[in-house]
Design a protein around this motif. Sequence first.
Motif, PDB file in Angstrom:
ATOM      1  N   GLY A 139       0.975  -1.168  -0.141  1.00 34.37           N
ATOM      2  CA  GLY A 139       0.000   0.025  -0.054  1.00 34.37           C
ATOM      3  C   GLY A 139       0.785   1.340  -0.020  1.00 34.37           C
ATOM      4  N   ASP A 140       0.170   2.489  -0.208  1.00 33.56           N
ATOM      5  CA  ASP A 140       0.870   3.797  -0.062  1.00 33.56           C
ATOM      6  C   ASP A 140      -0.087   4.828   0.708  1.00 33.56           C
ATOM      7  OD1 ASP A 140       2.945   5.621  -1.114  1.00 33.56           O
ATOM      8  OD2 ASP A 140       3.166   4.072  -2.525  1.00 33.56           O
ATOM      9  N   ILE A 141       0.514   6.053   0.633  1.00 34.51           N
ATOM     10  CA  ILE A 141      -0.204   7.007   1.438  1.00 34.51           C
ATOM     11  C   ILE A 141      -1.252   7.716   0.417  1.00 34.51           C
ATOM     12  CG2 ILE A 141       0.265   9.196   2.691  1.00 34.51           C
ATOM     13  CD1 ILE A 141       2.022   6.910   3.920  1.00 34.51           C
ATOM     14  N   GLY A 142      -2.441   7.925   1.208  1.00 31.64           N
ATOM     15  CA  GLY A 142      -3.540   8.672   0.347  1.00 31.64           C
ATOM     16  C   GLY A 142      -4.805   8.122   1.066  1.00 31.64           C
ATOM     17  N   CYS A 143      -5.774   8.659   0.485  1.00 28.16           N
ATOM     18  CA  CYS A 143      -7.253   8.091   1.143  1.00 28.16           C
ATOM     19  C   CYS A 143      -7.518   6.617   1.014  1.00 28.16           C
ATOM     20  CB  CYS A 143      -8.227   8.662   0.165  1.00 28.16           C
ATOM     21  SG  CYS A 143      -8.877  10.288   0.342  1.00 28.16           S
ATOM     22  N   TYR A 144      -6.498   6.081   0.069  1.00 25.75           N
ATOM     23  CA  TYR A 144      -6.628   4.642  -0.274  1.00 25.75           C
ATOM     24  C   TYR A 144      -5.936   3.848   0.970  1.00 25.75           C
ATOM     25  CZ  TYR A 144      -2.099   5.950  -2.262  1.00 25.75           C
ATOM     26  OH  TYR A 144      -1.196   6.766  -2.664  1.00 25.75           O
ATOM     27  N   THR A 145      -5.234   4.558   1.808  1.00 27.98           N
ATOM     28  CA  THR A 145      -4.604   3.731   2.907  1.00 27.98           C
ATOM     29  C   THR A 145      -5.833   3.106   3.966  1.00 27.98           C
ATOM     30  OG1 THR A 145      -3.062   5.327   2.804  1.00 27.98           O
ATOM     31  CG2 THR A 145      -2.738   3.879   4.708  1.00 27.98           C
ATOM     32  N   LEU A 146      -7.056   3.830   3.755  1.00 32.80           N
ATOM     33  CA  LEU A 146      -8.115   3.414   4.655  1.00 32.80           C
ATOM     34  C   LEU A 146      -8.606   2.173   4.364  1.00 32.80           C
ATOM     35  CD1 LEU A 146     -10.446   6.830   4.550  1.00 32.80           C
ATOM     36  CD2 LEU A 146      -8.938   5.857   6.337  1.00 32.80           C
ATOM     37  N   GLY A 147      -7.933   1.381   3.188  1.00 30.96           N
ATOM     38  CA  GLY A 147      -8.263   0.039   2.648  1.00 30.96           C
ATOM     39  C   GLY A 147      -7.848  -0.857   3.572  1.00 30.96           C
ATOM     40  N   ALA A 148      -6.806  -0.424   4.472  1.00 36.54           N
ATOM     41  CA  ALA A 148      -6.364  -1.203   5.389  1.00 36.54           C
ATOM     42  C   ALA A 148      -7.352  -1.381   6.783  1.00 36.54           C
ATOM     43  CB  ALA A 148      -5.052  -0.882   5.952  1.00 36.54           C
ATOM     44  N   LEU A 149      -8.202  -0.677   6.832  1.00 38.77           N
ATOM     45  CA  LEU A 149      -9.262  -0.766   7.746  1.00 38.77           C
ATOM     46  C   LEU A 149     -10.460  -1.798   7.625  1.00 38.77           C
ATOM     47  CD1 LEU A 149      -9.696   3.063   8.917  1.00 38.77           C
ATOM     48  CD2 LEU A 149      -8.171   1.373   9.864  1.00 38.77           C
ATOM     49  N   PRO A 150     -10.932  -2.605   8.663  1.00 33.39           N
ATOM     50  CA  PRO A 150     -12.142  -3.254   8.227  1.00 33.39           C
ATOM     51  C   PRO A 150     -13.545  -2.551   7.633  1.00 33.39           C
ATOM     52  CG  PRO A 150     -11.367  -3.404  10.682  1.00 33.39           C
ATOM     53  CD  PRO A 150     -10.857  -2.249  10.030  1.00 33.39           C
ATOM     54  N   PRO A 151     -14.065  -2.945   6.860  1.00 31.55           N
ATOM     55  CA  PRO A 151     -14.272  -4.554   6.628  1.00 31.55           C
ATOM     56  C   PRO A 151     -13.276  -4.697   5.461  1.00 31.55           C
ATOM     57  CG  PRO A 151     -16.212  -3.353   5.768  1.00 31.55           C
ATOM     58  CD  PRO A 151     -15.211  -2.240   6.519  1.00 31.55           C
ATOM     59  N   SER A 152     -12.597  -3.875   4.701  1.00 29.98           N
ATOM     60  CA  SER A 152     -11.903  -4.149   3.731  1.00 29.98           C
ATOM     61  C   SER A 152     -10.587  -5.008   4.385  1.00 29.98           C
ATOM     62  CB  SER A 152     -11.213  -3.042   2.768  1.00 29.98           C
ATOM     63  OG  SER A 152     -12.197  -2.292   2.341  1.00 29.98           O
ATOM     64  N   SER A 153      -9.869  -4.243   5.132  1.00 25.41           N
ATOM     65  CA  SER A 153      -8.726  -5.115   5.714  1.00 25.41           C
ATOM     66  C   SER A 153      -7.740  -5.529   4.621  1.00 25.41           C
ATOM     67  CB  SER A 153      -9.134  -6.048   6.729  1.00 25.41           C
ATOM     68  OG  SER A 153      -9.828  -5.568   7.543  1.00 25.41           O
ATOM     69  N   ALA A 154      -7.684  -5.024   3.736  1.00 22.80           N
ATOM     70  CA  ALA A 154      -6.954  -5.115   2.340  1.00 22.80           C
ATOM     71  C   ALA A 154      -5.720  -4.670   2.225  1.00 22.80           C
ATOM     72  CB  ALA A 154      -8.073  -5.395   1.098  1.00 22.80           C
ATOM     73  N   MET A 155      -4.691  -4.662   3.064  1.00 15.60           N
ATOM     74  CA  MET A 155      -3.568  -4.337   2.953  1.00 15.60           C
ATOM     75  C   MET A 155      -2.436  -4.582   3.631  1.00 15.60           C
ATOM     76  SD  MET A 155      -2.295   0.171   2.686  1.00 15.60           S
ATOM     77  CE  MET A 155      -3.569   0.355   1.420  1.00 15.60           C
ATOM     78  N   ASP A 156      -1.131  -4.856   3.143  1.00 20.30           N
ATOM     79  CA  ASP A 156      -0.090  -5.617   3.813  1.00 20.30           C
ATOM     80  C   ASP A 156       1.019  -4.698   4.313  1.00 20.30           C
ATOM     81  OD1 ASP A 156      -1.395  -7.753   1.799  1.00 20.30           O
ATOM     82  OD2 ASP A 156      -0.230  -8.973   3.339  1.00 20.30           O
ATOM     83  N   PHE A 157       1.091  -3.735   3.581  1.00 20.19           N
ATOM     84  CA  PHE A 157       2.215  -2.949   3.956  1.00 20.19           C
ATOM     85  C   PHE A 157       1.940  -1.306   3.595  1.00 20.19           C
ATOM     86  CE2 PHE A 157       3.991  -6.343   1.489  1.00 20.19           C
ATOM     87  CZ  PHE A 157       4.418  -7.167   2.942  1.00 20.19           C
ATOM     88  N   CYS A 158       2.362  -0.354   4.254  1.00 20.73           N
ATOM     89  CA  CYS A 158       2.364   1.230   4.064  1.00 20.73           C
ATOM     90  C   CYS A 158       3.375   1.748   4.708  1.00 20.73           C
ATOM     91  CB  CYS A 158       1.095   1.637   4.581  1.00 20.73           C
ATOM     92  SG  CYS A 158       0.989   3.370   4.077  1.00 20.73           S
ATOM     93  N   VAL A 159       4.259   2.351   4.119  1.00 21.94           N
ATOM     94  CA  VAL A 159       5.402   3.061   4.680  1.00 21.94           C
ATOM     95  C   VAL A 159       5.557   4.543   4.548  1.00 21.94           C
ATOM     96  CG1 VAL A 159       8.101   2.694   5.132  1.00 21.94           C
ATOM     97  CG2 VAL A 159       7.011   0.899   4.777  1.00 21.94           C
TER      98      VAL A 159
END
Lengths: 191, 586
Positions: free
Chosen positions: B359-379
Amino acid sequence: MSQNMNIMIVGVGGQGTLLTSRILGNLAIAQGYDVKVSEVHGMSQRGGSVVTYVKYGEKVYSPVISEGEADIILAFETLEAFRYIGYLKKDGKILINTQQIDPMPVITGAVRYPEGIIEKIKATGARVFEVDALAAAARAGNAKAVNVVMLGVLAAQTDIDKDKWLAAVEQTVPPKFLELNKKAFELGYSL
Amino acid sequence: MKKLMLGNEAVARGAYEAGVGVVSSYPGTPSTEITQEIAKYDEVYSEWAPNEKVALEVAIGASMVGVRAMSCMKHVGLNVAADPLFTASYTGVGGGLVVCVADDQGMHSSQNEQDSRLVAISSKVPMLEPSDSEECKEYVKQAFVLSEKYDTPMLIRLSTRVSHSQSLVEVGERKEHVPKDYVRDMAKNVMMPAMAMKRHHYVEKRLDDMRALAEDCPFNTVEKNSDKVGVICGGIAYQYAKEVFPDASFLKLGMINPMPSELILDFAKGVEKVYVIEELEPVIENHCKVLGIDVIGKSILPNIGEFSVAQIKKAVDGGETEKFTVSEAVPGRPPVMCAGCPHRSTFYVLKKLGLIISGDIGCYTLGALPPSSAMDFCVCMGASVGMAHGIEKARGREFGKKVVAVIGDSTFIHSGITGLIDIVYNKGNSTVIILDNSITGMTGHQDNPTTGYTIKGEPTKAVDLVLLCKACGIDRIVVADPFDLKGFEEVVREETAAVEPSVIIAQRPCILLKSAQMYPARVITDDCKNCKMCMRLGCPAISEKDGRPTIDATLCVGCGLCVRVCKFGAIRQDDSNLKRLAQGKE
């Protein structure tokens, strides 16, 4: 005023807490006070829990209000009232919009929206005023005007002239939405 | 005239009044509004640069030819701009050069909590730290003067509570800055070893001169009160400390680098006990300890998070503030992707395919939160691409097929592009998904090189992402609409399986853009079998009422994602809502 006035506005991203705090800020300036208004932008605005602080008086230092320091809390949503009740001063008061907006953990079924929040807050001994601001906002013509309805409710409980409140609304709100907001304010004021 | 202004707005005003000519920045919370405000002044050239390094280089260039220039960024952005900063410290300036950096104590909207004061010390760039909006304006104006007088870039340190608090500011007039004639000066401005070595000597002398200034300057002020307790602090911590210690003597340090010594020693001598109140790192405290002063600071207060008045009070005298308490846990309200956000569909597909998501930095980092919980890394900005490549090289091609990088359009231009070049050059096979929502979203809708508009809203050339990726050597480039769930899933399957690098451009504008298309709201009909599949999308417009999912027509924008995931065809268009659609967006 010997002590500063501390007002907290709590709600959900998108409910217009920022605009409300700016109206209050302009109102306080018009009274000749030192004023600080604190907001948070960015990540937490995306439908998250949002808090803004308005402090005014002879001289304001910290722009932020700590636990047990708020004279008034304007809660635009019931769960948010529950979350921030610890910030209310022992002799303060909290105005709660009875609207409920499910947070994501409730939507996904991970937790339940707590029942009887307002009764539970009353049971702590806090002074609570319940308002159905959503219904009033709908009557004003837009469900999103909850914030200004709540401001009207607050205005009716202060000794600051209504005209001064309306002037602050006029000064802060974009002209396009002024009529709607004035109507919402009036409805709140007469609730 | 006194005006209520955000700290950021006041910074912009200060720069404007100081006659700033060029401002180049990259958006980042909590610094963004500075440059947005600057853009409203027609006398100043302003721009969004592709990243903070370029932004600072633009400002350095303007400064070199005598024009006052400024660059603004968040704390992590200063890392990106560190390379030019550390050497601009050597060259010094032509026209005044001011770099504003906004720290985010408490991480309201950041991936770390670094203390930029340490960057000032290590880059040997002087730093001022205002504590309210009036000081923001004044310090920035003074920073331009000091920059020219001492031949140095100047750092202004802000923080979330200074940048995003409004307080009263006395607004003044702009004074135009007239640049001197440009004269080539290689010894000063061409940093090769022999020249740079001489400049390093200059930098050390400059720091000595500024240490002398720090002993007696308007930024460092003593408020003499009680001789029992003295408090040394700066920035926002000063405002907190004033409420905690109403009777104490104060030494407020508005210049944080370099710090004074005699002034601090004198102050400490006059009081029985000295507290240092500072958020994050013990920068002032360590300086005091080097001077041999016994101060109380990090022994009672943490170097993590932002302070509150109640917290400092408790640390100092153990006093608890009386408050109302409720015994039950209050459910959290984390930020969510908006109803109709195109990222939701993207993450729905990626999660379904069970991919490892860099993952990366932006609104889409919210993809890490439930219910998507779809992210392994964001640095950090741009890291998704390089990391996906590293993963493949570490664990092999087959493993690499399970990995995708997801990165926004603005973030890709910021620093994802170099990662992509690395993938091509070093024979990688990674799949990079560019989430092209036609805007820089999380920071509040700033234009960027892919949008076709400048900061002032003027039309300009837009970077063509397809051609750009092609030029990097990517042969497999697919533009796909994430709202087309089936088609998008097929594309992701194909591209991750391919034994060559590929780029998927997931194209769909941010729903908050005026240009984004809205559709009639959807409604759940009686055909609903209550499987709750739609609720697993994490759409804020869908919630449960009386045990069944229901759609809030005031929030629904009709994106139709729920319609597509409903196996029973139970979700339809709500025609009663067409009127609302016709009214358009507010």
